[in-house]
Design an enzyme around this catalytic site. Structure first.
Site, PDB file in Angstrom:
ATOM      1  N   MET A  30       0.849  -1.193   0.000  1.00  0.00           N
ATOM      2  CA  MET A  30       0.000   0.000   0.000  1.00  0.00           C
ATOM      3  C   MET A  30       0.888   1.248   0.000  1.00  0.00           C
ATOM      4  SD  MET A  30      -3.482  -0.927   1.960  1.00  0.00           S
ATOM      5  CE  MET A  30      -2.988  -0.605   3.625  1.00  0.00           C
ATOM      6  N   ASN A  32       4.104   3.899   0.956  1.00  0.00           N
ATOM      7  CA  ASN A  32       4.776   4.431   2.150  1.00  0.00           C
ATOM      8  C   ASN A  32       5.834   3.409   2.599  1.00  0.00           C
ATOM      9  OD1 ASN A  32       4.473   5.079   5.526  1.00  0.00           O
ATOM     10  ND2 ASN A  32       4.965   6.664   4.069  1.00  0.00           N
ATOM     11  N   LEU A  33       6.691   3.086   1.654  1.00  0.00           N
ATOM     12  CA  LEU A  33       7.591   1.946   1.828  1.00  0.00           C
ATOM     13  C   LEU A  33       8.645   2.211   2.894  1.00  0.00           C
ATOM     14  CD1 LEU A  33       8.080   1.030  -1.936  1.00  0.00           C
ATOM     15  CD2 LEU A  33       6.328   0.234  -0.337  1.00  0.00           C
ATOM     16  N   HIS A  37       9.259  -3.409   3.701  1.00  0.00           N
ATOM     17  CA  HIS A  37       8.852  -3.650   2.308  1.00  0.00           C
ATOM     18  C   HIS A  37      10.077  -3.944   1.443  1.00  0.00           C
ATOM     19  CE1 HIS A  37       5.518  -0.801   3.620  1.00  0.00           C
ATOM     20  NE2 HIS A  37       4.826  -1.800   3.130  1.00  0.00           N
ATOM     21  N   GLN A  61     -10.388  -2.684   2.066  1.00  0.00           N
ATOM     22  CA  GLN A  61      -9.969  -3.311   3.331  1.00  0.00           C
ATOM     23  C   GLN A  61     -10.031  -2.365   4.525  1.00  0.00           C
ATOM     24  OE1 GLN A  61      -5.988  -4.140   1.503  1.00  0.00           O
ATOM     25  NE2 GLN A  61      -5.206  -3.789   3.558  1.00  0.00           N
ATOM     26  N   SER A 187       6.188  -0.700  10.561  1.00  0.00           N
ATOM     27  CA  SER A 187       4.845  -0.572   9.995  1.00  0.00           C
ATOM     28  C   SER A 187       4.640   0.878   9.593  1.00  0.00           C
ATOM     29  CB  SER A 187       3.804  -0.953  11.061  1.00  0.00           C
ATOM     30  OG  SER A 187       2.531  -0.464  10.695  1.00  0.00           O
TER      31      SER A 187
HETATM   32  O1  PAF Z   1      -0.229  -5.859   3.635  1.00  0.00           O
HETATM   33  C1  PAF Z   1      -0.634  -4.915   2.913  1.00  0.00           C
HETATM   34  O2  PAF Z   1       0.046  -3.892   2.728  1.00  0.00           O
HETATM   35  C2  PAF Z   1      -1.989  -5.018   2.237  1.00  0.00           C
HETATM   36  O3  PAF Z   1      -2.905  -5.675   3.048  1.00  0.00           O
HETATM   37  C3  PAF Z   1      -1.911  -5.666   0.842  1.00  0.00           C
HETATM   38  C4  PAF Z   1      -1.456  -7.121   0.930  1.00  0.00           C
HETATM   39  C5  PAF Z   1      -0.973  -4.881  -0.052  1.00  0.00           C
HETATM   40  C6  PAF Z   1      -3.308  -5.672   0.192  1.00  0.00           C
HETATM   41  O4  PAF Z   1      -3.796  -4.383   0.050  1.00  0.00           O
END
Ligand code: PAF
Length: 284
Positions: A30, A32-33, A37, A61, A187
């Site tokens: 999503m 904002n690495l 990531h 989500q 996170s």
């Molecule tokens: O873990 C996340 O960043 C999200 O839940 C994902 C897997 C990219 C799905 O939107």
């Protein structure tokens, strides 16, 4: 590196990436690495010929009261980091592109049992949104391998189950949780923490580790009251604990002995920030 801003652009590049049976690894994000990531991207790089990363803040989500609108978006910095990491294609679709008909009446993928436990209880449609977007992204990217972080262990188990149940020919790999020097799991939401909360936040991991170590020494005869004691410790530190539970990895059933592989799962709020973490405990 190619930036594909929509599905049409992505569709043009995927056949080229897969030419000559080249293996394509995919890391959905999503944005904002952070270093967590980028570790997944390195893992993907190490096991495939080409790497695709998606950046998409998935509205499906998030519940109405959650942080969809304020979720940190840092697209330019993310693209620069992925370029340095040797990524082949970054896919940055818009909401309209992923959900042309909107999300209200959209088909949803529900993984029962695994998706209903733990975070699924407090965030009832969260994992349906995750599974639905991951399935759609898999269909668009057509990866051979996909890499997910163990920080979101419940999500990882759910995705593995979805892939199995829907017969998707994708190898789901996992990467270990990356931590700050003081142990806090990385996170994007950590940046919501106020300074005083950030100082307390590492107590979550410390408490989890101590609890796991104690459980390990008990083996067959476990005294689960140590989970209540750990919760009480966290509450005293200022956390509002949603859950701290020992669950099996196969079905996420609450466990009272270490007869199969388990994990301690925790979710707790510090102020307005919800933190999750886990520690796996192998049966010996
Ligand atoms: O873990 C996340 O960043 C999200 O839940 C994902 C897997 C990219 C799905 O939107």
């Amino acid at each position: 590196m190619i930036v594909a801003p929509d599905t049409t652009a992505l569709r043009n590049h995927i056949p080229r990436l897969k030419e000559g049976s080249r293996c394509v690894a995919f890391v959905p994000t999503m944005g904002n690495l952070h270093a967590g990531h980028l570790a997944l991207v390195r893992q993907a790089r190490g096991c495939a010929d080409a790497v695709v990363v998606s950046i998409f803040v998935n509205p499906m989500q998030f519940s109405a009261h959650e942080d969809l609108n304020t979720y940190p978006r840092t697209l330019d910095a993310d693209i620069a980091a992925l370029e340095s990491a040797g990524v082949d294609v970054v896919f940055t679709p818009t909401v309209k592109d992923v959900y042309p008909e909107g999300i209200e009446a959209h088909t949803a993928i529900h993984v029962p049992v695994l998706g209903d436990a733990l975070c699924g209880k407090g965030r009832p449609s969260h994992f349906d949104g995750v599974c639905t977007v991951v399935y759609k992204l898999f269909d668009m990217v057509k990866p051979d391998v996909a890499v997910f972080g163990e920080k979101d262990l419940q999500q990882l188990l759910i995705i593995k189950r979805m892939v199995k149940d829907l017969n998707l020919a994708i190898d789901i790999q996992s990467g270990p949780t990356q931590r700050a020097a003081d142990g806090l799991a990385l996170s994007s939401r950590n940046q919501y923490l106020m300074q005083a909360e950030r100082a307390v936040a590492p107590r979550l991991w410390e408490t989890l580790k101590a609890c796991a170590a104690e459980l390990k020494t008990m083996a067959g005869q476990m005294d689960l009251s140590i989970l209540d004691a750990a919760k009480a410790t966290l509450e005293q530190e200022g956390f509002a604990v949603d859950y701290l539970e020992l669950r099996t990895l196969s079905t996420l059933t609450v466990s009272s002995c270490l007869s199969e592989d388990c994990a301690l799962f925790v979710a707790a709020r510090l102020g307005n920030t919800r933190l999750i973490d886990n520690i796996q405990i192998t049966a010996t």
